[in-house]
Design a protein around this motif. Structure first.
Motif, PDB file in Angstrom:
ATOM      1  N   GLY A 150       0.793  -1.213   0.000  1.00 11.43           N
ATOM      2  CA  GLY A 150       0.000   0.000   0.000  1.00 11.43           C
ATOM      3  C   GLY A 150       0.827   1.266   0.000  1.00 11.43           C
ATOM      4  O   GLY A 150       0.292   2.368  -0.156  1.00 11.43           O
ATOM      5  N   ARG A 151       2.120   1.155   0.179  1.00  6.38           N
ATOM      6  CA  ARG A 151       3.013   2.314   0.140  1.00  6.38           C
ATOM      7  C   ARG A 151       3.723   2.388  -1.213  1.00  6.38           C
ATOM      8  O   ARG A 151       3.822   1.382  -1.910  1.00  6.38           O
ATOM      9  CB  ARG A 151       4.053   2.214   1.267  1.00  6.38           C
ATOM     10  N   PRO A 152       4.224   3.543  -1.564  1.00  9.58           N
ATOM     11  CA  PRO A 152       4.938   3.654  -2.841  1.00  9.58           C
ATOM     12  C   PRO A 152       6.126   2.694  -2.904  1.00  9.58           C
ATOM     13  O   PRO A 152       6.950   2.631  -1.991  1.00  9.58           O
ATOM     14  CB  PRO A 152       5.391   5.121  -2.870  1.00  9.58           C
TER      15      PRO A 152
END
Length: 241
Positions: A150-152
């Protein structure tokens, strides 16, 4: 010769009777009943046809006992977890896809005569030895599993070999989850799946029934090894002659 008025009326009554016979019971009883004081006039042929036809059809209907066949729908008691069976499947040497289809069928309840779409009438399934499941062909090295934090830059791609060493339960769970309905019903069915990497499980108190695979099932058939075909080199023709 042209038909007389009486012949036309008789023919019209026969046609109306045939049409009324094809009507369902609800539409039939909604028609007006014949009255003993009905006066038939030459200009009221349609009313006479309807009156006589309804009388004939109602007498015919009263002589037969109506048959009502109601569709059976599972009640709340039929979907209680206390009434579900527990199945034990040993995944050692099992082919992943073939085994997952049988597990999904047990979770959905399609093996029961009481199966009804859109209801949770399936059973519980316990899978052991998930770390010994097999796949055919080159899937062991080429099949990939994708997840994202869910994070870059949080995408992670692992092969079947890597996931089987790190978390073997995930392989069976993802294969079965893709075969279940999407939505709240599918998530509830998925909760009835219990997967364990080793031969031991935590549901001995439920006395699960060991599933016996039928003889010749593709789930227990070891995947055939593909043998590379040797290319036969063709001899070029001799052009010197």
């Amino acid at each position: 010769p042209a038909p007389t008025c009486r012949q036309r009326v008789a023919l019209t009554m026969k046609v109306a009777t045939a049409l009324l016979l094809s009507l369902p019971s609800a539409a039939l009883w909604s028609l007006p009943a014949a009255s003993s004081r009905t006066v038939v006039r030459p200009r009221c042929v349609a009313s006479m046809v309807a009156t006589e036809s309804v009388t004939i059809i109602k007498s015919e209907w009263d002589s037969k006992k109506p048959i009502h066949v109601d569709t059976w729908v599972p009640k709340t008691a039929d979907m209680e977890n206390s009434g579900k069976d527990w199945w034990l499947i040993d995944a050692e040497g099992m082919r992943l896809g073939r085994m997952a289809t049988e597990i999904a069928k047990r979770l959905i309840g399609k093996h029961k005569v009481t199966f009804f779409p859109g209801t949770n009438v399936g059973d519980y399934v316990v899978v052991v030895n998930a770390d010994k499941v097999v796949v055919s062909g080159a899937k062991y090295y080429q099949k990939e599993y994708f997840r994202h934090s869910g994070r870059p830059g949080g995408a992670t791609i692992e092969t079947f070999e890597q996931v089987q060493k790190r978390l073997p339960e995930r392989i069976v769970e993802k294969a079965v989850k893709g075969m279940l309905p999407k939505g709240p019903l599918g998530r509830e069915m998925f909760r009835h799946l219990k997967v364990f990497a080793g031969p031991e499980h935590e549901h001995a108190a439920q006395s699960p029934i060991k599933y016996e695979w039928p003889e010749g099932s593709l789930a227990i058939t070891p995947p055939a090894k593909k043998v590379a075909k040797l290319k036969v080199m063709k001899t070029p023709p001799d052009l010197s002659e």
